[in-house]
Structures are given as C-alpha cells and as structure tokens.
Design an enzyme around this catalytic site. Sequence first.
Site, PDB file in Angstrom:
ATOM      1  N   PRO A   1      -7.064   0.701   4.171  1.00  0.00           N
ATOM      2  CA  PRO A   1      -6.442   0.184   5.379  1.00  0.00           C
ATOM      3  C   PRO A   1      -5.020  -0.340   5.169  1.00  0.00           C
ATOM      4  CG  PRO A   1      -8.139  -1.313   4.592  1.00  0.00           C
ATOM      5  CD  PRO A   1      -8.279  -0.029   3.807  1.00  0.00           C
ATOM      6  N   ASN A   2      -4.209  -0.056   6.179  1.00  0.00           N
ATOM      7  CA  ASN A   2      -2.819  -0.520   6.287  1.00  0.00           C
ATOM      8  C   ASN A   2      -1.842   0.181   5.345  1.00  0.00           C
ATOM      9  OD1 ASN A   2      -3.370  -2.537   8.348  1.00  0.00           O
ATOM     10  ND2 ASN A   2      -4.501  -3.588   6.741  1.00  0.00           N
TER      11      ASN A   2
ATOM     12  N   ARG B   1       5.816  -2.326   6.158  1.00  0.00           N
ATOM     13  CA  ARG B   1       4.917  -3.489   6.147  1.00  0.00           C
ATOM     14  C   ARG B   1       5.216  -4.371   4.941  1.00  0.00           C
ATOM     15  NH1 ARG B   1      -0.591  -2.806   2.843  1.00  0.00           N
ATOM     16  NH2 ARG B   1      -1.568  -4.756   3.386  1.00  0.00           N
TER      17      ARG B   1
ATOM     18  N   ARG C   1      -1.164 -12.818  -6.867  1.00  0.00           N
ATOM     19  CA  ARG C   1      -1.187 -13.104  -5.434  1.00  0.00           C
ATOM     20  C   ARG C   1      -2.311 -14.100  -5.101  1.00  0.00           C
ATOM     21  NH1 ARG C   1      -0.717  -7.751  -2.139  1.00  0.00           N
ATOM     22  NH2 ARG C   1      -0.203  -9.304  -0.544  1.00  0.00           N
TER      23      ARG C   1
ATOM     24  N   ALA D   1      -7.396  -3.714   1.387  1.00  0.00           N
ATOM     25  CA  ALA D   1      -8.181  -4.948   1.469  1.00  0.00           C
ATOM     26  C   ALA D   1      -9.670  -4.726   1.194  1.00  0.00           C
ATOM     27  CB  ALA D   1      -7.989  -5.588   2.838  1.00  0.00           C
TER      28      ALA D   1
ATOM     29  N   ARG E   1      -7.522 -12.162  -3.659  1.00  0.00           N
ATOM     30  CA  ARG E   1      -7.214 -10.799  -4.129  1.00  0.00           C
ATOM     31  C   ARG E   1      -7.536 -10.608  -5.606  1.00  0.00           C
ATOM     32  NH1 ARG E   1      -4.140  -8.609   0.189  1.00  0.00           N
ATOM     33  NH2 ARG E   1      -3.053 -10.258   1.311  1.00  0.00           N
TER      34      ARG E   1
ATOM     35  N   TYR F   1       5.372  -4.762  -0.813  1.00  0.00           N
ATOM     36  CA  TYR F   1       4.941  -3.369  -1.011  1.00  0.00           C
ATOM     37  C   TYR F   1       6.086  -2.377  -1.151  1.00  0.00           C
ATOM     38  CZ  TYR F   1       0.422  -5.333   0.223  1.00  0.00           C
ATOM     39  OH  TYR F   1      -0.721  -6.089   0.234  1.00  0.00           O
TER      40      TYR F   1
ATOM     41  N   ASP G   1     -20.751   0.790  -4.071  1.00  0.00           N
ATOM     42  CA  ASP G   1     -21.970   1.585  -4.262  1.00  0.00           C
ATOM     43  C   ASP G   1     -21.656   3.080  -4.255  1.00  0.00           C
ATOM     44  OD1 ASP G   1     -23.469  -0.695  -4.454  1.00  0.00           O
ATOM     45  OD2 ASP G   1     -24.353  -0.555  -2.450  1.00  0.00           O
TER      46      ASP G   1
ATOM     47  N   GLU H   1      -8.382   2.842 -10.465  1.00  0.00           N
ATOM     48  CA  GLU H   1      -8.051   1.925  -9.361  1.00  0.00           C
ATOM     49  C   GLU H   1      -6.554   1.649  -9.416  1.00  0.00           C
ATOM     50  OE1 GLU H   1     -10.112  -1.783  -9.699  1.00  0.00           O
ATOM     51  OE2 GLU H   1      -9.160  -2.641  -7.911  1.00  0.00           O
TER      52      GLU H   1
ATOM     53  N   SER I   1       0.980  -3.807  -5.681  1.00  0.00           N
ATOM     54  CA  SER I   1       1.303  -5.173  -6.100  1.00  0.00           C
ATOM     55  C   SER I   1       0.407  -5.572  -7.278  1.00  0.00           C
ATOM     56  CB  SER I   1       1.094  -6.140  -4.928  1.00  0.00           C
ATOM     57  OG  SER I   1      -0.258  -6.139  -4.507  1.00  0.00           O
TER      58      SER I   1
ATOM     59  N   HIS J   1      -3.069  -0.330  -7.485  1.00  0.00           N
ATOM     60  CA  HIS J   1      -2.462  -1.237  -6.511  1.00  0.00           C
ATOM     61  C   HIS J   1      -0.962  -1.237  -6.705  1.00  0.00           C
ATOM     62  CE1 HIS J   1      -6.389  -2.730  -5.478  1.00  0.00           C
ATOM     63  NE2 HIS J   1      -6.642  -2.876  -6.767  1.00  0.00           N
TER      64      HIS J   1
ATOM     65  N   HIS K   1     -11.404  -5.933  -2.025  1.00  0.00           N
ATOM     66  CA  HIS K   1     -11.893  -7.298  -2.218  1.00  0.00           C
ATOM     67  C   HIS K   1     -13.156  -7.610  -1.426  1.00  0.00           C
ATOM     68  CE1 HIS K   1      -7.851  -7.414  -3.773  1.00  0.00           C
ATOM     69  NE2 HIS K   1      -7.349  -7.216  -2.568  1.00  0.00           N
TER      70      HIS K   1
ATOM     71  N   ASN L   1      -6.863   3.410  -4.055  1.00  0.00           N
ATOM     72  CA  ASN L   1      -6.289   2.143  -3.607  1.00  0.00           C
ATOM     73  C   ASN L   1      -7.015   1.801  -2.311  1.00  0.00           C
ATOM     74  OD1 ASN L   1      -4.933  -0.076  -2.728  1.00  0.00           O
ATOM     75  ND2 ASN L   1      -2.876   0.790  -2.900  1.00  0.00           N
TER      76      ASN L   1
HETATM   77  C1  DHK Z   1      -2.871  -3.228  -0.935  1.00  0.00           C
HETATM   78  C2  DHK Z   1      -3.409  -3.973   0.065  1.00  0.00           C
HETATM   79  O1  DHK Z   1      -3.365  -3.556   1.321  1.00  0.00           O
HETATM   80  C3  DHK Z   1      -3.989  -5.301  -0.190  1.00  0.00           C
HETATM   81  O2  DHK Z   1      -5.040  -5.602   0.696  1.00  0.00           O
HETATM   82  C4  DHK Z   1      -4.448  -5.472  -1.625  1.00  0.00           C
HETATM   83  C5  DHK Z   1      -3.021  -3.583  -2.357  1.00  0.00           C
HETATM   84  C6  DHK Z   1      -3.359  -5.025  -2.583  1.00  0.00           C
HETATM   85  C7  DHK Z   1      -1.853  -3.074  -3.177  1.00  0.00           C
HETATM   86  O3  DHK Z   1      -1.154  -3.850  -3.824  1.00  0.00           O
HETATM   87  O4  DHK Z   1      -1.635  -1.858  -3.195  1.00  0.00           O
HETATM   88  O5  DHK Z   1      -4.802  -6.810  -1.842  1.00  0.00           O
END
Ligand code: DHK
Length: 149
Positions: A13-14, A21, A110, A80, A114, A26, A90, A101, A105, A103, A83, A77
């Site tokens: 998401p996002n 954003r 943070r 959110a 997180r 990011y 699963d 995995e 950031s 990320h 977390h 990735n």
């Molecule tokens: C991206 C997100 O959207 C956050 O919810 C994570 C992650 C970190 C990133 O750093 O790519 O906490």
Amino acid sequence: MPHSTLILVLNGPNLNLLGTRETDIYGTHSLADIEASVRQRAADAGLAVEFHQSNSEAQLVDWVQGARDRAAGLIVNAGAYTHTSVALLDALRAVDLPIVEVHLSNIFRREEFRHHSYVSQAATGMISGFGPQSYDLAVDALSSLIKNA
Ligand code: DHK
C-alpha cells in the site's frame, strides 16, 4: 539453477504514490522509475520480472500464492502490511522460495511500530534504507540466492 528464471517484485500500500508522498523519507523516484531499474538489473542477471503494486492485502496474498511452482524467488516491499499482516506472513511461509524483503527507508531509524516486521519472519534476508537502490540490491541478492540454490 531452478527451472524458472522468473522473479516477482511485490509492492504494498501507498507505494503507488512514490515520488510524491513524504519525499523527505521516500525520495523523488516514482515506482515506475524503480520498476525500470529493476527490470534492467534483472535482465542483466538473466532473470524475467513480474512487477506488481496493490493497496489490497488480499491481492498481495494472491500474488504470493501464485508464485508457488512458477517463480524462482520474490522481492517484497509490503509497505505498512510489513508491520501488521499475519496473512501475508502465512502466505510467504507457504512459498518455498528465496524471499528478499526490501524497504526504501531504514525502518529501524523510524517509529517503533515500524521496527517489527512480519515479513522478516519468512524472508531470507532484508535490505532497508538505501532508497530506490534498495530494490537494485535486492535483485543482486535474489539473483545470487537463485544461482546458488
Ligand atoms: C514503506 C512503507 O509504506 C512503510 O509503511 C514502511 C516502507 C516502510 C519503506 O521504507 O519502503 O514502514
């Protein structure tokens, strides 16, 4: 080398909003920029890429399930859901493949919420904190995991 040379890159998401954003966290690269770089790097390593993004937890679970018997490895990735999602954990545990995995950031610098990752409990390893380059490093890591399997 496993039969498949396909890797899945799954974004949660996002991450569709990357580049616009919270750019202080990011960065200014879009997800399309990251995808282009991943595709180039994977092609150089002889790997094909399916690159996906969804804001839906269910869709991410379906993509992970679909990787079974089809892909050579996963880059995840989960945004959110990293977390929060036992469902994604699963699904990842049900896939007998190398999982990197990723990320943008450094999640450990943070907020405390997180610092815990469900994805980590299924991942082979994690790359966190290098901005868009985290994805390139993830391709390199996954490529060597696949080649040494
Ligand atoms: C991206 C997100 O959207 C956050 O919810 C994570 C992650 C970190 C990133 O750093 O790519 O906490």
